[in-house]
Scaffold this active site. Structure first.
Site, PDB file in Angstrom:
ATOM      1  N   GLU A  63     -17.405 106.253  61.053  1.00  0.00           N
ATOM      2  CA  GLU A  63     -15.719 106.424  60.921  1.00  0.00           C
ATOM      3  C   GLU A  63     -15.249 106.194  62.542  1.00  0.00           C
ATOM      4  O   GLU A  63     -15.653 106.436  63.572  1.00  0.00           O
ATOM      5  CB  GLU A  63     -15.433 107.954  60.743  1.00  0.00           C
ATOM      6  N   LYS A  97      -9.802 107.898  52.292  1.00  0.00           N
ATOM      7  CA  LYS A  97     -10.519 108.940  52.411  1.00  0.00           C
ATOM      8  C   LYS A  97      -9.488 110.150  51.641  1.00  0.00           C
ATOM      9  O   LYS A  97      -8.138 110.286  51.837  1.00  0.00           O
ATOM     10  CB  LYS A  97     -10.297 109.657  54.096  1.00  0.00           C
ATOM     11  N   CYS A 120     -16.644 111.479  56.422  1.00  0.00           N
ATOM     12  CA  CYS A 120     -16.396 112.413  57.351  1.00  0.00           C
ATOM     13  C   CYS A 120     -16.076 113.807  56.394  1.00  0.00           C
ATOM     14  O   CYS A 120     -17.032 114.425  56.043  1.00  0.00           O
ATOM     15  CB  CYS A 120     -15.549 112.063  58.438  1.00  0.00           C
TER      16      CYS A 120
END
Length: 332
Positions: free
Chosen positions: A91, A166, A208
């Site tokens: 990321e 995300k 993440c």
């Protein structure tokens, strides 16, 4: 540079040791679940098994996009030279800004310079690239003024085959750490993509903070994923406490390989990342890992072994979604 193997830790258990700033760390194959034949775990069987060699890059991004490109592209070329079929970047591989305002100013659309460079790099190196968290100015940029945290997957001809945005945004104010509020300048994604067929296996994309939501991983597993990938920039406090245990838990629960490229070190005066990029196998064993500092770790993914683990312990088929899947839904 290779790991030092397993050493005795507390209570005599075996602990995997990997030297700091490891550039190429591929530890000896650890103990695994019993195999059905005496040759299944041999080096020759590994070479013949479906799957392939993957490389996980660990970097320290800053607000200097050119510096980040030089760092990442050098690692991709090194991984390709070692025979990797797919390379995973963390990321924020493109940059990590000093402030939300700077991140908005530096962000680019998918047809911008940064993505174009990596498409050319994938072609030159003949590798698939997982670009784990691109600051994307989406089609709604003019109306929202916000960006997306976008996980891009490029094939070895440079074609963009998937763009996952995300779903879970990281808003946290932990003691002793600066408050982070990703939702203040980032739009959440709206869909979970089906796993993508790649030369090393069917790849489920996440980013993440998604790691903390096992429902997402289970959904990808149910859709056929063999590999789950969580490119990250974990904070130091959360990384020290939760990084490895969460990644191994997702691998065990889903009986998937888990590939986690991570940011490491200090990005600016107010922000640092934990590092410790790793690959865990479907038994939950860490088979490759970096510690601190930029570098690579390499792992051979063995899909025949993955299928053997699933046959021996068919936990996915034992799930009772008909019972606990209804909890918390309207009308129950």
């Amino acid at each position: 540079m290779y790991g030092n193997g397993a050493k005795n830790g507390k209570n005599g258990e075996k602990v995997l040791r990997v030297p700091p700033r490891a550039l190429l760390c591929r530890p000896p194959r650890p103990w695994r679940a019993p195999h059905s034949s005496s040759t299944a775990g041999s080096p020759s069987a590994m070479a013949e098994s479906p799957g392939g060699l993957v490389a996980v890059a660990q970097v320290t991004s800053t607000a200097d996009k050119e510096h980040n490109w030089q760092q990442c592209s050098a690692l991709v070329r090194r991984a390709a030279a070692r025979g990797a079929r797919a390379v995973f970047l963390p990321e924020g591989f493109d940059f990590i800004g000093d402030s939300p305002q700077q991140s908005l100013a530096l962000a680019e659309p998918l047809d911008g310079d940064i993505v174009g460079r990596y498409q050319q790099l994938a072609r030159e190196c003949d590798v698939w690239l997982s670009l784990g968290g691109f600051h994307e100015r989406g089609q709604d940029w003019d109306s929202t003024g916000r960006i997306y945290n976008c996980h891009l997957l490029l094939d070895n001809s440079g074609v963009l085959v998937a763009a996952y945005r995300k779903l879970h945004l990281f808003d946290a104010a932990l003691p002793g750490a600066p408050a982070l509020c990703e939702s203040s300048f980032t739009n959440p994604g709206r869909e979970l993509l089906p796993p993508i067929a790649t030369p090393v296996g069917k790849l489920g994309l996440a980013v993440c903070y998604d790691l903390r939501f096992p429902e997402l991983a289970q959904a990808l597993r149910g859709a056929g994923a063999q590999i789950l990938t969580f490119p990250s920039a974990f904070t130091v406090p959360t990384g020290a406490a939760h990084w490895e245990v969460l990644l191994r838990a997702r691998a065990i629960e889903c009986q998937c390989y888990v590939v986690a490229a991570a940011q490491t070190g200090r990005h600016n005066p107010s922000r640092a990342s934990w590092g410790h990029s790793l690959v865990a196998d479907p038994w939950g064993t860490v088979v490759a890992q970096c510690q601190e500092g930029p570098g690579l770790c390499l792992a051979q993914l063995d899909l025949a072994y993955l299928e053997q683990v699933r046959r021996g312990l068919p936990v996915h088929g034992h799930r009772r979604g008909d019972i606990y899947g209804a909890l918390g839904t309207p009308g129950t």
